[in-house]
Scaffold this active site. Sequence first.
Site, mmCIF file in Angstrom:
data_model
loop_
_atom_site.group_PDB
_atom_site.id
_atom_site.type_symbol
_atom_site.label_atom_id
_atom_site.label_comp_id
_atom_site.label_asym_id
_atom_site.label_seq_id
_atom_site.Cartn_x
_atom_site.Cartn_y
_atom_site.Cartn_z
ATOM 1 C CG ASP A 176 -12.611 6.260 -1.912
ATOM 2 O OD1 ASP A 176 -11.419 5.914 -1.930
ATOM 3 O OD2 ASP A 176 -13.370 6.030 -0.954
ATOM 4 C CE LYS A 222 0.167 3.515 -5.321
ATOM 5 N NZ LYS A 222 -0.892 4.504 -5.176
ATOM 6 C CE1 TYR A 268 -3.469 0.557 2.115
ATOM 7 C CE2 TYR A 268 -4.127 -1.566 1.213
ATOM 8 C CZ TYR A 268 -3.575 -0.306 1.040
ATOM 9 O OH TYR A 268 -3.149 0.087 -0.195
ATOM 10 C CD GLU A 294 -4.648 6.659 -9.281
ATOM 11 O OE1 GLU A 294 -4.627 5.832 -10.220
ATOM 12 O OE2 GLU A 294 -4.869 6.335 -8.111
ATOM 13 C CE LYS A 345 -3.184 2.915 -9.180
ATOM 14 N NZ LYS A 345 -4.548 3.381 -8.880
ATOM 15 C CG HIS A 387 -9.121 4.646 -4.726
ATOM 16 N ND1 HIS A 387 -9.375 4.888 -3.397
ATOM 17 C CD2 HIS A 387 -7.880 4.093 -4.768
ATOM 18 C CE1 HIS A 387 -8.331 4.530 -2.675
ATOM 19 N NE2 HIS A 387 -7.410 4.030 -3.481
ATOM 20 C CB ALA A 388 -10.996 -0.656 -5.575
ATOM 21 N N GLY A 389 -9.153 -1.130 -3.445
ATOM 22 C CA GLY A 389 -7.991 -1.599 -2.694
ATOM 23 C C GLY A 389 -8.229 -1.353 -1.229
ATOM 24 C CG ASP A 431 -1.473 6.607 -7.740
ATOM 25 O OD1 ASP A 431 -1.482 7.828 -7.546
ATOM 26 O OD2 ASP A 431 -2.204 5.808 -7.111
ATOM 27 C CD GLU A 468 -6.533 1.024 -7.264
ATOM 28 O OE1 GLU A 468 -7.244 2.024 -7.038
ATOM 29 O OE2 GLU A 468 -5.334 0.938 -6.922
ATOM 30 C CD GLU A 500 -6.043 7.404 -4.242
ATOM 31 O OE1 GLU A 500 -5.902 6.722 -5.273
ATOM 32 O OE2 GLU A 500 -5.354 7.232 -3.233
ATOM 33 N N GLY A 553 0.794 -1.227 0.000
ATOM 34 C CA GLY A 553 0.000 0.000 0.000
ATOM 35 C C GLY A 553 0.826 1.276 0.000
ATOM 36 C CB SER A 554 4.376 1.997 0.609
ATOM 37 O OG SER A 554 4.917 1.014 -0.243
ATOM 38 C CG ASP A 555 1.103 6.554 -1.709
ATOM 39 O OD1 ASP A 555 1.645 7.542 -1.171
ATOM 40 O OD2 ASP A 555 -0.069 6.202 -1.448
HETATM 41 C C1 LIG Z 1 -2.124 4.571 0.696
HETATM 42 C C2 LIG Z 1 -2.843 3.809 -0.370
HETATM 43 O O1 LIG Z 1 -2.344 2.502 -0.479
HETATM 44 C C3 LIG Z 1 -2.756 4.493 -1.730
HETATM 45 O O2 LIG Z 1 -1.455 4.423 -2.189
HETATM 46 C C4 LIG Z 1 -3.691 3.811 -2.717
HETATM 47 O O3 LIG Z 1 -4.995 4.016 -2.323
HETATM 48 C C5 LIG Z 1 -3.483 4.283 -4.152
HETATM 49 O O4 LIG Z 1 -3.463 5.649 -4.309
HETATM 50 C C6 LIG Z 1 -4.322 3.595 -5.197
HETATM 51 O O5 LIG Z 1 -4.602 4.214 -6.189
HETATM 52 O O6 LIG Z 1 -4.655 2.434 -4.993
HETATM 53 MG MG LIG Z 2 -4.130 6.214 -6.255
#
Ligand SMILES: C[C@H](O)[C@@H](O)[C@@H](O)[C@H](O)C(=O)O
Ligand SMILES: [Mg+2]
Length: 462
Positions: free
Chosen positions: A347, A241, A34, A295, A239, A374-376, A269, A405, A324, A24-26
Amino acid sequence: MVRGRICSLSVRDVRFPTSLGGHGSDAMHTDPDYSAAYVVLETDAEDGLKGYGITFTLGKGTEVVVCAVNALAHHVLNKDLGDIVGDFRGFYRQLTSDGQLRWIGPEKGVVHLATAAILNAVWDLWAKQEGKDPRTLLSCIDFRYITDVLTEEEAYEILQKGQVGKKEREGQMLMHGYPAYTTSCAWLGYSDDTLKQLCTEALKAGWTRPAVGSSLLSLSCVNMDPWTSEGLPLDKWFKVKVGADLQDDVRRCRLIRNMIGPEKTLMMDANQRWDVPEAVKWMSQLAEFKPLWIEEPTSPDDILGHAAISKALAPLGIGVATGEQCHNRVIFKQLLQAKALQFLQIDSCRLGSVNENLSVLLMAKKFEIPVCPHAGGVGLCELVQHLIIFDFISVSASLQNRMCEYVDHLHEHFRYPVIIKKASYMPPKDAGYSTEMKEESVKKHQYPDGEVWKKLLAAQEN
Ligand SMILES: C[C@H](O)[C@@H](O)[C@@H](O)[C@H](O)C(=O)O
Ligand SMILES: [Mg+2]
């Protein structure tokens, strides 16, 4: 038939230690755990049905959202479900216009995330009790602030048009599902080796679906209709990062592009990392890797900034995607008015539940901008699949330039997890909003007393 009086609302702070693995890191959120503020509504009806609602957060933020849910709870408690959904627009407005809490919104930030958690639970409960027609759906939308671009009558016309061919589209969804793309391979905190390994696995594991045409890389020739293309080459969507370090980005994008080949679709992204000129410059240097979109290139509030970036990147065939962190329908309205985005990312928790998302789907339809949710996170895939399948069946009636996503984390904690087949979301068959978590998962991950956190916090102390 709607039944029951809401007699209890509970909210729990549930966290998963995803930061330990860099999941989940960006470029902006380097250590996300999460998490969810998890709401359960109970009624006094004999059916025993409960409403489950979540909003997605990252670790510590959850405790603040939990406070906000508790502060809003009195609006829901002791109300008849029939009265709530009988005037859902009014109830939405009551919740978002709380005379004291509105000051720390309005309709944005923590209070709005809390509103989403509560309303997601109301939708879950209501969905278990009965179906909805277009007029009922419209009666849930607060059109305040958007009538300059979309009136209730226009929205009704869109939904009426959406009735044409609805049965066929339902059939298509049941057979093929809604196209998805994956973000799970290329979180920023992953090493090159992990990235390679996950990418290889995803390519092997059938993150594949039919595509049309030889290249999906330029905006003008994107054409995705998985059903007319049977027999054509398979496409794969990824996708990656970007945004923290240009040289790293070049290396990682080259690596992933080499692995997936020139024809597959890649999205990037930046999670709000750049200023406007910086975004244009940075993306010009990544253009050789042919991203379909960039993104969140800059602050999610900067509508004109997004417009400037869109304009500058259009000649490179790169679109702008965002949403998102767009905090309400007003921001989406202006992004659409300003031609600031080419892909709109709703979202399910950032906006005020289904109510507000409906208004955004309808505005996107009016502006003919594809919605790619946006999902995840935790639970976002479970929630948003309902919205996007509804969008296809009843609003957009199109799959062109659209995909949802998918992130392959934490589904095992849900009672009705998403089902992905051939890189597509298969329509959920259980009644409700797929928001119920397994009680043993909630107990284990509740912060700070759940088993998982007790161990982790004790280890940190030693
Ligand atoms: C902190 C999160 O994982 C984000 O990096 C995530 O939602 C991301 O922007 C995405 O598009 O999935
Ligand atoms: Mg994103």
